[in-house]
Design a protein around this motif. Structure first.
Motif, PDB file in Angstrom:
ATOM      1  N   ILE A  94       0.832  -1.205   0.000  1.00 33.83           N
ATOM      2  CA  ILE A  94       0.000   0.000   0.000  1.00 33.83           C
ATOM      3  C   ILE A  94       0.866   1.254   0.000  1.00 33.83           C
ATOM      4  O   ILE A  94       0.590   2.217  -0.735  1.00 33.83           O
ATOM      5  N   ILE A  95       1.936   1.254   0.776  1.00 36.99           N
ATOM      6  CA  ILE A  95       2.830   2.420   0.814  1.00 36.99           C
ATOM      7  C   ILE A  95       3.478   2.647  -0.546  1.00 36.99           C
ATOM      8  O   ILE A  95       3.550   3.785  -1.032  1.00 36.99           O
ATOM      9  N   LEU A  96       3.926   1.576  -1.188  1.00 41.15           N
ATOM     10  CA  LEU A  96       4.556   1.727  -2.498  1.00 41.15           C
ATOM     11  C   LEU A  96       3.555   2.168  -3.558  1.00 41.15           C
ATOM     12  O   LEU A  96       3.902   2.934  -4.468  1.00 41.15           O
ATOM     13  N   LEU A  97       2.309   1.712  -3.477  1.00 42.45           N
ATOM     14  CA  LEU A  97       1.286   2.190  -4.412  1.00 42.45           C
ATOM     15  C   LEU A  97       1.006   3.677  -4.213  1.00 42.45           C
ATOM     16  O   LEU A  97       0.839   4.420  -5.193  1.00 42.45           O
ATOM     17  N   ILE A  98       0.978   4.124  -2.962  1.00 44.51           N
ATOM     18  CA  ILE A  98       0.765   5.544  -2.691  1.00 44.51           C
ATOM     19  C   ILE A  98       1.938   6.367  -3.219  1.00 44.51           C
ATOM     20  O   ILE A  98       1.752   7.426  -3.835  1.00 44.51           O
ATOM     21  N   LEU A  99       3.165   5.887  -3.005  1.00 47.54           N
ATOM     22  CA  LEU A  99       4.340   6.598  -3.525  1.00 47.54           C
ATOM     23  C   LEU A  99       4.349   6.643  -5.050  1.00 47.54           C
ATOM     24  O   LEU A  99       4.757   7.650  -5.649  1.00 47.54           O
ATOM     25  N   LEU A 100       3.886   5.575  -5.688  1.00 48.72           N
ATOM     26  CA  LEU A 100       3.792   5.565  -7.142  1.00 48.72           C
ATOM     27  C   LEU A 100       2.754   6.572  -7.619  1.00 48.72           C
ATOM     28  O   LEU A 100       2.977   7.286  -8.607  1.00 48.72           O
ATOM     29  N   ALA A 101       1.631   6.667  -6.910  1.00 49.50           N
ATOM     30  CA  ALA A 101       0.605   7.650  -7.262  1.00 49.50           C
ATOM     31  C   ALA A 101       1.135   9.074  -7.085  1.00 49.50           C
ATOM     32  O   ALA A 101       0.836   9.959  -7.893  1.00 49.50           O
ATOM     33  N   VAL A 102       1.941   9.297  -6.047  1.00 50.22           N
ATOM     34  CA  VAL A 102       2.541  10.614  -5.846  1.00 50.22           C
ATOM     35  C   VAL A 102       3.519  10.938  -6.972  1.00 50.22           C
ATOM     36  O   VAL A 102       3.558  12.066  -7.478  1.00 50.22           O
ATOM     37  N   ALA A 103       4.295   9.951  -7.400  1.00 45.89           N
ATOM     38  CA  ALA A 103       5.237  10.171  -8.503  1.00 45.89           C
ATOM     39  C   ALA A 103       4.493  10.499  -9.794  1.00 45.89           C
ATOM     40  O   ALA A 103       4.924  11.364 -10.566  1.00 45.89           O
ATOM     41  N   VAL A 104       3.380   9.826 -10.042  1.00 47.46           N
ATOM     42  CA  VAL A 104       2.583  10.123 -11.236  1.00 47.46           C
ATOM     43  C   VAL A 104       2.007  11.533 -11.135  1.00 47.46           C
ATOM     44  O   VAL A 104       2.009  12.284 -12.114  1.00 47.46           O
ATOM     45  N   ALA A 105       1.524  11.909  -9.951  1.00 49.01           N
ATOM     46  CA  ALA A 105       0.973  13.254  -9.769  1.00 49.01           C
ATOM     47  C   ALA A 105       2.054  14.322  -9.934  1.00 49.01           C
ATOM     48  O   ALA A 105       1.800  15.385 -10.515  1.00 49.01           O
ATOM     49  N   LEU A 106       3.253  14.058  -9.433  1.00 49.48           N
ATOM     50  CA  LEU A 106       4.341  15.031  -9.589  1.00 49.48           C
ATOM     51  C   LEU A 106       4.780  15.173 -11.039  1.00 49.48           C
ATOM     52  O   LEU A 106       5.327  16.200 -11.429  1.00 49.48           O
ATOM     53  N   SER A 107       4.556  14.152 -11.836  1.00 55.08           N
ATOM     54  CA  SER A 107       4.927  14.216 -13.246  1.00 55.08           C
ATOM     55  C   SER A 107       4.117  15.248 -14.009  1.00 55.08           C
ATOM     56  O   SER A 107       4.547  15.713 -15.057  1.00 55.08           O
ATOM     57  N   ALA A 108       2.952  15.591 -13.513  1.00 55.66           N
ATOM     58  CA  ALA A 108       2.093  16.552 -14.203  1.00 55.66           C
ATOM     59  C   ALA A 108       2.340  17.989 -13.762  1.00 55.66           C
ATOM     60  O   ALA A 108       1.756  18.903 -14.335  1.00 55.66           O
ATOM     61  N   THR A 109       3.180  18.211 -12.763  1.00 56.06           N
ATOM     62  CA  THR A 109       3.421  19.566 -12.278  1.00 56.06           C
ATOM     63  C   THR A 109       4.504  20.248 -13.095  1.00 56.06           C
ATOM     64  O   THR A 109       5.205  19.613 -13.888  1.00 56.06           O
ATOM     65  N   ALA A 110       4.679  21.549 -12.882  1.00 53.43           N
ATOM     66  CA  ALA A 110       5.584  22.339 -13.719  1.00 53.43           C
ATOM     67  C   ALA A 110       7.054  21.970 -13.506  1.00 53.43           C
ATOM     68  O   ALA A 110       7.733  21.545 -14.432  1.00 53.43           O
ATOM     69  N   PHE A 111       7.565  22.153 -12.291  1.00 55.67           N
ATOM     70  CA  PHE A 111       9.003  21.949 -12.111  1.00 55.67           C
ATOM     71  C   PHE A 111       9.396  20.482 -12.011  1.00 55.67           C
ATOM     72  O   PHE A 111      10.214  20.024 -12.824  1.00 55.67           O
ATOM     73  N   PRO A 112       8.851  19.704 -11.059  1.00 52.78           N
ATOM     74  CA  PRO A 112       9.296  18.303 -11.010  1.00 52.78           C
ATOM     75  C   PRO A 112       8.918  17.531 -12.268  1.00 52.78           C
ATOM     76  O   PRO A 112       9.664  16.678 -12.723  1.00 52.78           O
ATOM     77  N   GLY A 113       7.768  17.872 -12.836  1.00 55.48           N
ATOM     78  CA  GLY A 113       7.346  17.178 -14.053  1.00 55.48           C
ATOM     79  C   GLY A 113       8.263  17.428 -15.220  1.00 55.48           C
ATOM     80  O   GLY A 113       8.577  16.516 -15.991  1.00 55.48           O
ATOM     81  N   SER A 114       8.719  18.675 -15.351  1.00 53.95           N
ATOM     82  CA  SER A 114       9.632  18.965 -16.457  1.00 53.95           C
ATOM     83  C   SER A 114      10.991  18.306 -16.237  1.00 53.95           C
ATOM     84  O   SER A 114      11.629  17.852 -17.195  1.00 53.95           O
ATOM     85  N   MET A 115      11.427  18.207 -14.995  1.00 52.07           N
ATOM     86  CA  MET A 115      12.688  17.505 -14.726  1.00 52.07           C
ATOM     87  C   MET A 115      12.549  16.009 -15.000  1.00 52.07           C
ATOM     88  O   MET A 115      13.450  15.387 -15.559  1.00 52.07           O
ATOM     89  N   ILE A 116      11.424  15.434 -14.597  1.00 56.47           N
ATOM     90  CA  ILE A 116      11.182  14.020 -14.875  1.00 56.47           C
ATOM     91  C   ILE A 116      11.084  13.800 -16.375  1.00 56.47           C
ATOM     92  O   ILE A 116      11.594  12.806 -16.903  1.00 56.47           O
ATOM     93  N   GLY A 117      10.448  14.737 -17.095  1.00 55.08           N
ATOM     94  CA  GLY A 117      10.366  14.638 -18.555  1.00 55.08           C
ATOM     95  C   GLY A 117      11.735  14.693 -19.204  1.00 55.08           C
ATOM     96  O   GLY A 117      12.005  13.975 -20.176  1.00 55.08           O
ATOM     97  N   PHE A 118      12.602  15.539 -18.681  1.00 56.42           N
ATOM     98  CA  PHE A 118      13.964  15.625 -19.203  1.00 56.42           C
ATOM     99  C   PHE A 118      14.691  14.297 -18.986  1.00 56.42           C
ATOM    100  O   PHE A 118      15.394  13.809 -19.878  1.00 56.42           O
ATOM    101  N   LEU A 119      14.504  13.689 -17.809  1.00 49.83           N
ATOM    102  CA  LEU A 119      15.133  12.394 -17.535  1.00 49.83           C
ATOM    103  C   LEU A 119      14.547  11.285 -18.421  1.00 49.83           C
ATOM    104  O   LEU A 119      15.282  10.397 -18.872  1.00 49.83           O
ATOM    105  N   PHE A 120      13.241  11.332 -18.665  1.00 47.12           N
ATOM    106  CA  PHE A 120      12.638  10.369 -19.596  1.00 47.12           C
ATOM    107  C   PHE A 120      13.191  10.552 -21.001  1.00 47.12           C
ATOM    108  O   PHE A 120      13.400   9.576 -21.727  1.00 47.12           O
TER     109      PHE A 120
END
Length: 124
Positions: free
Chosen positions: A7-33
């Motif tokens: 359950i904790i890992l699923l919540i952390l995965l959901a947080v990572a997906v949510a952060l991917s849509a934001t401006a700063f962390p999402g753009s950094m994650i996009g750059f890494l992708f």
């Protein structure tokens, strides 16, 4: 894997997906992708495409990307079958592990799409 860790890992995965849509962390994650895509998809794809062209098989980059996407689509299917079989056997720890693998394999393309879109919108 215990139910609490699952359950904790699923919540952390959901947080990572949510952060991917934001401006700063999402753009950094996009750059890494984008970097990961360049090294792990484009370079081997170009080598495979060149080898196929030299072998007499006319293949375009788009066809090669569709073939790689089809191969990637088999990974979540395999993880789902693995989770289902382990659940039927009653091995709940391994079933949760396979289900988490399935969730990760489904979340990665979504994270890539969201983060690349946020990177495009954040780019000046």
């Amino acid at each position: 894997m215990t139910q609490r860790a699952f359950i904790i890992l699923l919540i952390l995965l959901a947080v990572a997906v949510a952060l991917s849509a934001t401006a700063f962390p999402g753009s950094m994650i996009g750059f890494l992708f984008a970097i990961a895509g360049a090294f792990f998809v484009a370079v081997p794809g170009a080598a495979i495409g060149d080898a196929l062209r030299q072998g007499g098989v006319p293949v375009t980059g788009e066809q090669l990307l569709w073939a790689l996407a089809g191969l990637y689509a088999l990974l979540p299917l395999g993880a789902a079958v693995q989770a289902w079989l382990r659940l039927r056997r009653g091995d709940f720890d391994k079933a949760r592990s396979a289900a988490l693998r399935l969730a990760l394999l489904l979340a990665l393309p979504l994270m890539a799409w969201l983060s690349v879109n946020s990177m495009q919108h954040a780019w000046p």
